[in-house]
Structure formats: C-alpha cells, structure tokens
Design a protein around this motif. Sequence first.
Motif, short mmCIF file in Angstrom:
data_model
loop_
_atom_site.label_atom_id
_atom_site.label_comp_id
_atom_site.label_asym_id
_atom_site.label_seq_id
_atom_site.Cartn_x
_atom_site.Cartn_y
_atom_site.Cartn_z
N MET A 139 0.84 -1.20 0.00
CA MET A 139 0.00 0.00 0.00
C MET A 139 0.89 1.25 0.00
O MET A 139 1.86 1.34 0.74
N GLU A 140 0.54 2.21 -0.82
CA GLU A 140 1.35 3.41 -0.99
C GLU A 140 1.14 4.38 0.16
O GLU A 140 0.03 4.57 0.65
N GLN A 141 2.24 4.99 0.61
CA GLN A 141 2.19 5.98 1.67
C GLN A 141 1.52 7.25 1.15
O GLN A 141 1.71 7.63 -0.01
N PRO A 142 0.74 7.95 2.00
CA PRO A 142 0.17 9.22 1.57
C PRO A 142 1.29 10.22 1.26
O PRO A 142 2.33 10.21 1.92
N LEU A 143 1.06 11.03 0.28
CA LEU A 143 2.06 12.00 -0.15
C LEU A 143 2.14 13.14 0.86
O LEU A 143 1.12 13.69 1.27
N SER A 144 3.34 13.49 1.26
CA SER A 144 3.54 14.64 2.15
C SER A 144 3.96 15.84 1.30
O SER A 144 4.42 15.69 0.17
N TYR A 145 3.83 17.01 1.90
CA TYR A 145 4.25 18.23 1.21
C TYR A 145 5.74 18.15 0.88
O TYR A 145 6.15 18.48 -0.24
N PHE B 142 -1.22 19.76 -5.64
CA PHE B 142 -1.21 19.15 -4.31
C PHE B 142 -0.58 20.10 -3.30
O PHE B 142 -1.14 20.33 -2.21
N LYS C 160 -2.26 21.93 -0.01
CA LYS C 160 -1.72 21.79 1.35
C LYS C 160 -1.46 23.16 1.97
O LYS C 160 -1.77 23.39 3.14
#
Length: 69
Positions: A1-7, A44, A48
Amino acid sequence: MEQPLSYEAAYAELQQIATAIEDETVSVDVLAEKVKRASELIAFCQGKLRATETEVNKIISQMERGSNG
C-alpha cells in the motif's frame, strides 16, 4: 500500500523534475509525462498550503477571541 504524499515529498519530487528538465536530461518521450506529474504536484502543494493557511488563521482567530474575552 502506498504511503500518503507529504508536502515535503511532493516538493522534493518537483525539484527533481525541474532539475531534470533544466539539465535537459529528460527525453522528449517522457517530457509530457513529467510536466503532467509536476502539474499534479503543484496542485497538491497549493492545496496543502491553502489548508495550512486556513487552519493557522482559525487558530489565530481563536487565540484572539480568547485573549479579548
């Protein structure tokens, strides 16, 4: 499962894409793909930043109401 994208991850990827384009190391075959990905990352990051600004403004407003009450 892919990690959520951070800024930070999005910004780092944008920097890599920009550097590759500036250095002309991106082939014409993948240029459109890189530009599309950069566009997604920019959207994105802007989202943010807007969400963070809204949250900070809300906190400041609550602090101001608390100190005036």
